[in-house]
Design a protein around this motif. Structure first.
Motif: not given
Length: 76
Positions: A1-12
């Motif tokens: 819940m602390a990081e709700p977004l996909c980390r891989y998608c965010a890199r792009l």
């Protein structure tokens, strides 16, 4: 819940909800590794992108200009 977004998608530069808590270091049944650090991923990145990365040893993801974002990529 602390990081709700996909980390891989965010890199792009994409915004995608994370639905999977992924083990950054694959544990393959090793209990010491199982307790390791997790990262948030969407189901698509977890089942496709991460698996290809683990098998090949690097990510094939590219930035908006078409350059590899993984420094381990052979064309980086």
């Amino acid at each position: 819940m602390a990081e709700p977004l996909c980390r891989y998608c965010a890199r792009l530069g994409r915004v995608e909800a994370a639905t999977v808590a992924d083990h950054i270091v694959p544990h393959r049944g090793d209990l010491d590794l199982f307790a390791g650090e997790l990262q948030p991923l969407c189901a698509s990145c977890h089942s496709r992108v991460k698996q290809v990365e683990e098998i090949g040893g690097y990510s094939g993801a590219v930035d908006l200009d078409g350059y590899p974002i993984d420094p381990r990529h052979p064309n980086a």
